[in-house]
Motif scaffolding. Structure first.
Motif, short mmCIF file in Angstrom:
data_model
loop_
_atom_site.label_atom_id
_atom_site.label_comp_id
_atom_site.label_asym_id
_atom_site.label_seq_id
_atom_site.Cartn_x
_atom_site.Cartn_y
_atom_site.Cartn_z
N ASP A 1 12.78 100.88 -2.34
CA ASP A 1 11.71 101.84 -2.06
C ASP A 1 10.36 101.44 -2.64
OD1 ASP A 1 13.59 103.32 -0.73
OD2 ASP A 1 13.86 104.81 -2.29
N ALA A 2 10.12 100.16 -2.84
CA ALA A 2 8.81 99.70 -3.31
C ALA A 2 7.80 99.74 -2.17
CB ALA A 2 8.91 98.29 -3.88
N LEU A 3 6.51 99.75 -2.53
CA LEU A 3 5.43 99.82 -1.56
C LEU A 3 4.34 98.82 -1.93
CD1 LEU A 3 5.42 103.68 -1.54
CD2 LEU A 3 5.91 102.33 0.49
N LEU A 4 3.59 98.40 -0.93
CA LEU A 4 2.50 97.44 -1.11
C LEU A 4 1.20 98.07 -0.63
CD1 LEU A 4 1.37 94.52 -1.61
CD2 LEU A 4 2.06 94.01 0.76
N ILE A 5 0.16 98.01 -1.46
CA ILE A 5 -1.16 98.52 -1.10
C ILE A 5 -2.14 97.35 -1.07
CG2 ILE A 5 -3.11 99.91 -1.94
CD1 ILE A 5 -1.13 102.02 -2.83
N LEU A 6 -2.88 97.23 0.03
CA LEU A 6 -3.84 96.14 0.20
C LEU A 6 -4.91 96.56 1.21
CD1 LEU A 6 -2.36 93.29 2.44
CD2 LEU A 6 -1.47 95.63 2.42
N PRO A 7 -6.00 95.81 1.33
CA PRO A 7 -7.05 96.21 2.27
C PRO A 7 -6.55 96.29 3.71
CG PRO A 7 -7.86 94.51 0.77
CD PRO A 7 -6.37 94.60 0.55
N THR A 8 -7.11 97.23 4.45
CA THR A 8 -6.92 97.26 5.90
C THR A 8 -7.78 96.17 6.52
OG1 THR A 8 -6.59 99.66 5.78
CG2 THR A 8 -7.02 98.71 7.96
N LEU A 9 -9.04 96.18 6.16
CA LEU A 9 -10.01 95.14 6.49
C LEU A 9 -10.91 94.97 5.27
CD1 LEU A 9 -11.17 95.74 10.18
CD2 LEU A 9 -9.68 93.94 9.34
N PRO A 10 -11.59 93.85 5.15
CA PRO A 10 -12.37 93.62 3.93
C PRO A 10 -13.72 94.32 3.86
CG PRO A 10 -12.41 91.68 5.34
CD PRO A 10 -11.45 92.63 5.96
N ARG B 1 7.55 108.78 -7.82
CA ARG B 1 7.70 108.21 -9.16
C ARG B 1 8.90 107.28 -9.24
NH1 ARG B 1 7.09 113.99 -12.04
NH2 ARG B 1 8.37 114.43 -10.20
N ARG B 2 9.74 107.32 -8.23
CA ARG B 2 10.88 106.41 -8.17
C ARG B 2 10.53 105.10 -7.48
NH1 ARG B 2 15.85 109.71 -5.77
NH2 ARG B 2 16.82 107.71 -6.24
N SER B 3 9.32 105.01 -6.94
CA SER B 3 8.90 103.82 -6.21
C SER B 3 8.01 102.93 -7.07
CB SER B 3 8.13 104.21 -4.94
OG SER B 3 8.94 104.93 -4.03
N LYS B 4 8.12 101.63 -6.85
CA LYS B 4 7.19 100.68 -7.46
C LYS B 4 6.06 100.41 -6.48
CE LYS B 4 10.88 98.23 -9.96
NZ LYS B 4 11.58 96.92 -10.12
N PHE B 5 4.84 100.32 -7.01
CA PHE B 5 3.68 100.05 -6.17
C PHE B 5 3.09 98.69 -6.53
CE2 PHE B 5 4.10 104.56 -5.64
CZ PHE B 5 3.60 104.82 -4.36
N HIS B 6 3.00 97.84 -5.53
CA HIS B 6 2.42 96.51 -5.71
C HIS B 6 1.04 96.49 -5.06
CE1 HIS B 6 6.31 94.85 -7.04
NE2 HIS B 6 6.82 95.68 -6.15
N PHE B 7 0.06 95.91 -5.75
CA PHE B 7 -1.33 95.95 -5.31
C PHE B 7 -1.88 94.55 -5.06
CE2 PHE B 7 -0.69 100.03 -7.15
CZ PHE B 7 -1.57 100.89 -6.51
N LEU B 8 -2.68 94.46 -3.99
CA LEU B 8 -3.34 93.21 -3.64
C LEU B 8 -4.75 93.56 -3.16
CD1 LEU B 8 -2.36 90.17 -3.40
CD2 LEU B 8 -2.16 90.60 -0.95
N THR B 9 -5.77 93.03 -3.80
CA THR B 9 -7.14 93.33 -3.38
C THR B 9 -7.73 92.28 -2.45
OG1 THR B 9 -7.99 92.33 -5.41
CG2 THR B 9 -7.66 94.71 -5.42
N SER B 10 -7.06 91.14 -2.30
CA SER B 10 -7.50 90.09 -1.38
C SER B 10 -6.32 89.19 -1.07
CB SER B 10 -8.64 89.27 -1.98
OG SER B 10 -8.94 88.15 -1.17
N ASP B 11 -6.26 88.66 0.16
CA ASP B 11 -5.16 87.75 0.49
C ASP B 11 -5.51 86.29 0.18
OD1 ASP B 11 -6.85 86.95 2.53
OD2 ASP B 11 -5.55 87.60 4.17
N GLY B 12 -6.74 86.04 -0.28
CA GLY B 12 -7.11 84.69 -0.70
C GLY B 12 -7.53 83.75 0.39
N ASP B 13 -7.68 84.24 1.63
CA ASP B 13 -8.08 83.37 2.74
C ASP B 13 -9.59 83.15 2.71
OD1 ASP B 13 -8.56 82.04 5.08
OD2 ASP B 13 -7.74 83.59 6.41
#
Length: 360
Positions: free
Chosen positions: A271-280, A131-143
């Protein structure tokens, strides 16, 4: 089983043949640690180890519905690992890490394999309050050159976002436009040094493979080398050399790498984190990876960024019935946070789902 020289993600070799995905035998298990991940998913081993210079822990873990962790660079010794990367600078992009069915095993293995003097810095034994971390989300890298991200993967990421919100975590949308160049950045970073070429490496540095000749032989009388290996050698010889490294376009890609590294350091601070696809998408059919190589940019970019990444599986996709998941990225040496995220999400979702009846 492994593939020739560990340099692709369809695990197939001349000695043992092809490794199938336990959820669908017509599909690949990933690579280069595809045999290990398939064995883990099928309940054939308690824990496993893989190597990763572009996604070779995370991609098989994703395809086979298990958990994997790519550690921060330089925290796990690679002594005795084969094949050798070919250059000390490239060595820092290669990591060894665990592949498991249950994320609680990740910290246990990491405590065992990291350099002992780094254990106080990594703080694996300290409790983590996400709960002390910020989570940033990305569902596509746009390529546009990558496969579009499938609905099951997008849905899985959104389910994780809601779960983390319910847990009391702050969530945000990430804005990282340079990620669309990830695959080319990775290739450029690996090539921006005086290391042996692939043509020499596959010959164990006892001469160089003639890619055109072996490709012709593979289509006629037969060759010891797979067609895809020959094509990789031909491509590297055509594109990467000491002269091309001085081209302005090459140097611009190198500069983009450094810019993205600074952006990620800023994004993942505190302590932020990034969540995104491993593969599409789910595991492709056998012999269906050549035109999908660009997809590896999703994983490979974090090797040259030297960051810790944990592959999280959420069970099986509603539409495909195949494993679905994503990767969690943290700041260098914040391995415990990416692993803690996997542990939290595994409590809320299915996690590893046996591909058939497995008695453990």
């Amino acid at each position: 089983m492994v593939l020739l020289f560990l340099c692709r993600w369809d695990t197939n070799n001349r000695l043992y043949g092809r490794t199938n995905n336990p959820y669908d035998l017509s599909r690949i298990s990933g690579g280069s640690s595809g045999g290990e991940a398939a064995l883990m998913s099928a309940g054939g081993s308690l824990v496993g180890m893989g190597s990763d210079i572009g996604g070779s822990i995370r991609i098989p873990s994703f395809f086979n519905g298990v958990f994997g962790h790519k550690p921060s660079s330089d925290i796990v010794p690679c002594t005795g690992n084969y094949p050798y990367c070919g250059h000390p600078e490239r060595e820092k992009f290669l990591v060894l890490g665990p592949i498991v069915r249950y994320p609680v095993d990740l910290k246990l293995i990491m405590r065992t394999i990291v350099h002992p003097h780094l254990l106080p810095t990594l703080r694996f034994d300290e409790p983590v309050d996400l709960r002390r971390s910020k989570f940033h989300f990305l569902t596509s890298d746009g390529d546009p050159m990558k496969t579009p991200v499938c609905p099951d993967v997008v849905e899985g990421i959104e389910r994780a976002r809601q779960c983390l919100r319910d847990h009391g975590c702050a969530t945000f949308d990430a804005d990282l436009p340079l990620l669309r160049h990830s695959f080319y950045m990775w290739l450029t970073a690996l090539s921006d040094m005086d290391s042996p070429k692939l043509a020499a490496e596959v010959m164990e540095r006892k001469g160089e493979l003639n890619g055109w000749l072996e490709l012709l032989k593979s289509m006629t009388v037969g060759s010891h080398f797979r067609k895809i290996t020959c094509l990789n050698v031909i491509l590297e010889n055509a594109v990467y050399s000491q002269s091309t490294r001085q081209w302005p376009v090459f140097r611009r890609v190198v500069e983009r790498c450094q810019t993205l590294k600074r952006q990620l350091e800023s994004l993942l601070d505190d302590d932020a984190l990034l969540i995104l696809p491993t593969l599409p998408e789910k595991a492709p059919k056998h012999n269906g990876t050549f035109l999908r190589m660009n997809n590896c940019g999703y994983t490979a970019i974090f090797n040259i960024m030297e960051l810790p990444v944990t592959q999280v599986t959420l069970g099986l996709g509603r539409r495909t019935g195949m494993p679905v998941g994503f990767q969690v990225v943290g700041r260098r040496l914040n391995d415990r946070l990416t692993i803690a995220t996997a542990e939290l999400l595994a409590k809320r979702f299915e996690g590893w789902t046996p591909p058939f009846k497995v008695d453990l």
